[in-house]
Each structure stands twice: as structure tokens, then as C-alpha cells.
Scaffold this motif. Sequence first.
Motif, short mmCIF file in Angstrom:
data_model
loop_
_atom_site.label_atom_id
_atom_site.label_comp_id
_atom_site.label_asym_id
_atom_site.label_seq_id
_atom_site.Cartn_x
_atom_site.Cartn_y
_atom_site.Cartn_z
N LEU A 75 2.36 -3.96 -14.69
CA LEU A 75 3.15 -2.95 -15.39
C LEU A 75 4.62 -3.10 -15.05
N PRO A 76 5.52 -2.80 -16.00
CA PRO A 76 6.94 -2.73 -15.67
C PRO A 76 7.21 -1.53 -14.78
N PHE A 77 8.13 -1.71 -13.84
CA PHE A 77 8.40 -0.68 -12.83
C PHE A 77 9.91 -0.55 -12.66
N LEU A 78 10.39 0.69 -12.60
CA LEU A 78 11.82 0.97 -12.44
C LEU A 78 12.03 1.90 -11.25
N ASN A 79 13.06 1.60 -10.45
CA ASN A 79 13.42 2.44 -9.31
C ASN A 79 14.94 2.53 -9.21
N VAL A 80 15.45 3.75 -9.02
CA VAL A 80 16.88 3.98 -8.86
C VAL A 80 17.09 4.87 -7.64
N SER A 81 18.04 4.52 -6.78
CA SER A 81 18.38 5.37 -5.63
C SER A 81 19.88 5.61 -5.61
N TRP A 82 20.26 6.78 -5.10
CA TRP A 82 21.67 7.18 -5.06
C TRP A 82 21.89 8.03 -3.83
N ARG A 83 22.86 7.66 -3.01
CA ARG A 83 23.21 8.40 -1.80
C ARG A 83 24.65 8.87 -1.93
N PRO A 84 24.87 10.00 -2.59
CA PRO A 84 26.24 10.46 -2.84
C PRO A 84 26.96 10.94 -1.58
N TRP A 85 26.19 11.38 -0.57
CA TRP A 85 26.76 11.81 0.70
C TRP A 85 26.10 11.03 1.83
N ARG A 87 24.26 11.50 4.46
CA ARG A 87 22.87 11.68 4.89
C ARG A 87 21.94 12.15 3.77
N HIS A 88 22.43 12.22 2.56
CA HIS A 88 21.63 12.76 1.45
C HIS A 88 21.40 11.68 0.39
N GLU A 89 20.13 11.47 0.06
CA GLU A 89 19.76 10.42 -0.88
C GLU A 89 18.77 10.95 -1.91
N PHE A 90 18.91 10.47 -3.14
CA PHE A 90 17.99 10.81 -4.23
C PHE A 90 17.39 9.52 -4.78
N GLU A 91 16.13 9.60 -5.18
CA GLU A 91 15.45 8.42 -5.72
C GLU A 91 14.60 8.80 -6.92
N PHE A 92 14.56 7.91 -7.89
CA PHE A 92 13.74 8.10 -9.09
C PHE A 92 12.96 6.82 -9.35
N ASP A 93 11.67 6.95 -9.70
CA ASP A 93 10.90 5.78 -10.11
C ASP A 93 9.98 6.14 -11.27
N TYR A 94 9.60 5.12 -12.02
CA TYR A 94 8.83 5.33 -13.24
C TYR A 94 8.02 4.09 -13.58
N TYR A 95 6.78 4.30 -14.07
CA TYR A 95 6.02 3.21 -14.68
C TYR A 95 5.08 3.80 -15.73
N HIS A 96 4.67 2.93 -16.64
CA HIS A 96 3.85 3.33 -17.79
C HIS A 96 2.64 2.39 -17.88
N ASP A 97 1.50 2.96 -18.25
CA ASP A 97 0.28 2.17 -18.43
C ASP A 97 -0.42 2.61 -19.70
N SER A 98 -1.02 1.67 -20.42
CA SER A 98 -1.82 1.99 -21.60
C SER A 98 -2.87 0.91 -21.79
N SER A 99 -4.06 1.30 -22.26
CA SER A 99 -5.14 0.33 -22.45
C SER A 99 -6.17 0.90 -23.42
N SER A 100 -6.95 -0.01 -24.00
CA SER A 100 -8.05 0.35 -24.90
C SER A 100 -9.25 -0.52 -24.56
N HIS A 101 -10.43 0.12 -24.52
CA HIS A 101 -11.66 -0.62 -24.20
C HIS A 101 -12.82 -0.05 -25.00
N SER A 102 -13.86 -0.88 -25.14
CA SER A 102 -15.10 -0.45 -25.78
C SER A 102 -16.26 -0.77 -24.85
N ARG A 103 -17.18 0.18 -24.70
CA ARG A 103 -18.37 0.01 -23.87
C ARG A 103 -19.56 0.60 -24.58
N THR A 104 -20.76 0.09 -24.26
CA THR A 104 -22.00 0.66 -24.78
C THR A 104 -22.51 1.70 -23.80
#
Length: 280
Positions: A75-85, A87-104
Motif C-alpha cells: 500500500l502507498p503510505f504517507l507520513n508528515v511530522s512538524w516540530r514548530p517549537w 519540545r512540541h511535535e505533531f505527526e500525521f500518517d495515512y494509508y488506503h486499502d481496497s480489494s475484491s474477492h470471491s469465495r464459495t
Amino acid sequence: MFSPRFALPACLTCLVLASTPVLADDHPMLDYFSVSGGVFANSFSGSLRADGSLKNSGTTLDFSRDLGEGGTRYLPFLNVSWRPWDRHEFEFDYYHDSSSHSRTLDRSLEFNNQTLLVGTTLKSDFTLDAYGVTYRYWAWIGDRGAFAVAGGLQAYSFDLKLTGTVTASGAGGATSTSREGHAKASTDLPDPSIGVSYRYQFEPWARLVTDAGAFKANIDKIDATLYNFRLGVEFYPWENWAIITQYSYNKIDANVEQNRFRGNVTFRFSGGQVLLKYRF
């Protein structure tokens, strides 16, 4: 599969990168701003029970055994971090998944007020968006290492659609025919977490990264328990560019009693990540 939803965070990141000045920092183990992107070899497993209008009436579906939706996907994966001060840090991450299957089907299933019959072909379509927002307070910063306490929110938005054969009742309630039936379950699963983080600069070209967290909370009729863990090493062949190799684990177990979805969901995501990182 690349999701269009992945494009928006990526574009916003590029805008921030273009407008953020490069600043010097006295802490080699911490970044002022960074953006990472790459591949998550996600080994997905879990189960889902959709009760519909009657509590505990649904069949617990194992994603691997019953739907064929388990296994490892890249899967594609994204991560962003920011430390504006300092001792203070913020982080964001994201990923997406999708699939299709057939079973009996080898057994009949109760799924969101619908009975799917044994011996028929069951088609499943599954999509998932996983978001993470984390705040860290770096309580201790040494010459090479730093320790933080962290709090954040993990959010999972999923959609599962099933198509199979159901019964149709004739006159007087007698079962007379069968037809193709559709059933769907979807909801958002937000869950906070509390944890710790540690960074250690082995050499100017190598850094240890580790995070761990857990929490149990009942929010908006979602009673969920969350665990997350990350361990990796960042290699810096150039001053501002890094290649990251790390292992990530996330698990959520949620009982849901909302109008949109009632039932139980357990998701487990684990696997290696290889990312390219640019830092300020």
C-alpha cells in the motif's frame, strides 16, 4: 492500489514544503519538519460481525477464512511530522486499502439483516482508510537521544459489501425461490491513544525510531481498545534525505452500537515499511 484520497494529503504536504524555511536545529535526533512516502507491506487480518437491527445476531466473519481478504498487500503510505517549537511535535500518517474477492460459502451467514446461503458464491468488496494524528512532548532531550510522551487519535473508515444468494419467500411465507442479494456495512472507528516515543542518533547517518501506545475508550457508542507500535532505523546517505526501514503494528477491537453500524470489528495491520524521507 493508489487511492485518489491519497492525493490530497500529498498535495498539501508539497505546499507546506514549498513555503517552509530551512532552519538550523541543535537536536540531531529530532527534525523540524519532514515528509516521508513509500510502501507499506501490510499483512492484514481481522474479523467483523454486522448485527443489523438485532444485537448479536450476525455471524462473525474472518477476513482471511471467510472472505479471502487477508494476506499481505503493498500500500502507498504517507507520513508528515512538524516540530514548530523545541519540545512540541505533531505527526500525521495515512494509508488506503481496497480489494475484491470471491469465495464459495461453506456455511450460511447472517450479515446486517441478510441471510447468505451455503454453497453459493460470495463476492466481497472491502475498502479502508486509516489516519493517524499524534502529538509528542519531548520531555527529555540529550546529546544523542530524546524521550517523549505522546497522545493522538487513530481513525479507521471502512466499507464492506457482500453479494451472494438469498432466499425469497412465496405465498404464505413458504420459501420458493432464491435471488442475488446485497448487504453492506460501513462506519468510522475513531480511537485515542496514549504512549511514548524514543529517538537515538547512532551516527550522523543513522537514527533509531520507536513508538508505542495503547488506550481503551468508549466514544460515541464505540467501545474500542487500540494498540500501536513502530520500530525502525533511518539511514541518511545525504544530509536531508533518508531511507527508512521500519516495522509497524496496529490493532483495534471495537464494539459498535450506532444506527449506521451495529456489531464488532477487529482489525490488525502489521508489516514492514520502506520509505523515502526528506527533512528540514
